[in-house]
Design an enzyme around this catalytic site. Structure first.
Site, PDB file in Angstrom:
ATOM      1  N   TYR A 110     -11.615  40.761  30.520  1.00  0.00           N
ATOM      2  CA  TYR A 110     -12.570  41.523  29.721  1.00  0.00           C
ATOM      3  C   TYR A 110     -11.948  42.144  28.473  1.00  0.00           C
ATOM      4  CZ  TYR A 110     -10.715  45.568  32.357  1.00  0.00           C
ATOM      5  OH  TYR A 110      -9.901  46.514  32.921  1.00  0.00           O
ATOM      6  N   GLU A 111     -10.608  42.089  28.359  1.00  0.00           N
ATOM      7  CA  GLU A 111      -9.971  42.598  27.146  1.00  0.00           C
ATOM      8  C   GLU A 111     -10.038  41.598  25.997  1.00  0.00           C
ATOM      9  OE1 GLU A 111      -6.276  45.128  27.919  1.00  0.00           O
ATOM     10  OE2 GLU A 111      -6.489  44.044  29.811  1.00  0.00           O
TER      11      GLU A 111
END
Length: 296
Positions: free
Chosen positions: A94-95
């Site tokens: 998700y980064e």
């Protein structure tokens, strides 16, 4: 916000070798054990004697950790006399990083000589018998992103790392799992030590009630956003793996419930259990064999 270069760099053998060479030239420690600290559990690195820390931002080709509660540094030192390298903070899908980039440290560790990986994470408890503060030994995983082809081994295989089709039925080392239970019994931790199946999702949003119910029916005991991708790459490279999930919250399974998952609860639970987790892991490390084939 990640730059284009940070997102597109994927961690080739040459990149990993450059990173390993840089680290080797900057520390005399030659680790045989690698430890990955999950949310709120960075204190494990503080147990290392004669620590030498490198900020991720200073390490060639390394991603940067963007998650609150992750210190974002690599710490070398000795734990119970054994040379270790510890990640204070990991990287997640998700980064915005490619999955090959978030698992790059595992390949760097392999090139540094690491034989055994110990990974920790904070997870939501799906098993209704689990309580907040329980610690789950991973016996298996469900790689949900992998069902959609999001796998760190996708793309051309480099035989210098491992085989094209690695086995995952033995992803979590049986002897290490038994060692954890033995140590927990000695330390009086058996009442909160569990063993179960971890399911990884992409995040960063927490799961819906329907998703939690589905995952539980599929056989998952806990759910989180990390660890599995690292284990796949570590096993591909021939390292033994052991993983622990700190149950930091109970997944909401009831539509009438007023409970809500939040990251602050994850960090607080980590702080409350940190000392016991550190003692469990350090005792395990003290009993590891000198190579991958040794018993304890």
């Amino acid at each position: 916000m990640l730059s284009v270069s940070e997102v597109t760099s994927r961690g080739s053998y040459e990149e990993c070798q450059t990173t390993a060479d840089w680290l080797r030239s900057n520390t005399q420690i030659r680790p045989t054990v690698g430890i990955v600290c999950g949310s709120g559990m960075g204190g494990l690195a503080e147990m290392l004697k004669d620590p030498q820390a490198f900020k991720y931002s200073d390490i060639p080709n390394f991603p940067k950790s963007t998650v609150h509660g992750h210190a974002g540094q690599l710490v070398f030192g000795t734990l119970k006399g054994r040379p270790c390298v510890c990640m204070q903070g990991r990287f997640h899908l998700y980064e915005g990083y490619p999955i090959q980039k978030i698992t790059l440290p595992m390949r760097v560790f392999k090139l540094l000589g690491v034989e055994t990986m110990i990974l920790t994470n904070a997870a939501g408890g799906l098993n209704q018998d689990y309580k907040v503060g329980d610690v789950m030994v991973l016996k298996d995983h469900i790689n949900m992103p992998g069902f959609a082809g999001i796998n760190p081994l996708a793309g051309p295989n480099d035989d210098r790392f491992g085989v094209r089709f690695p086995c995952m039925s033995d992803a979590y080392d049986r002897k290490l799992r038994q060692l954890a239970h033995d140590v927990a019994e000695e330390l009086g931790y058996s009442d909160f030590l569990r063993e179960g199946v971890y399911c990884v999702l992409g995040g960063p949003s927490f799961e819906t009630i329907a998703e939690c119910r589905m995952l539980h029916r599929l056989g998952a005991d806990a759910v989180g956003m990390s660890t599995v991708h690292e284990v796949i790459v570590a096993r591909h490279a021939g390292m033994r793996c052991f993983a622990l999930s700190l149950i930091s919250n109970r997944a909401v399974m009831d539509y009438d419930s007023e409970e809500k998952a939040n990251h602050e609860e994850v960090l607080e639970t980590g702080r409350q259990r940190a000392d016991q987790l550190a003692r469990l892991v350090s005792t395990m490390v003290s009993r590891l064999g000198n190579d991958n084939n040794n018993s304890f």
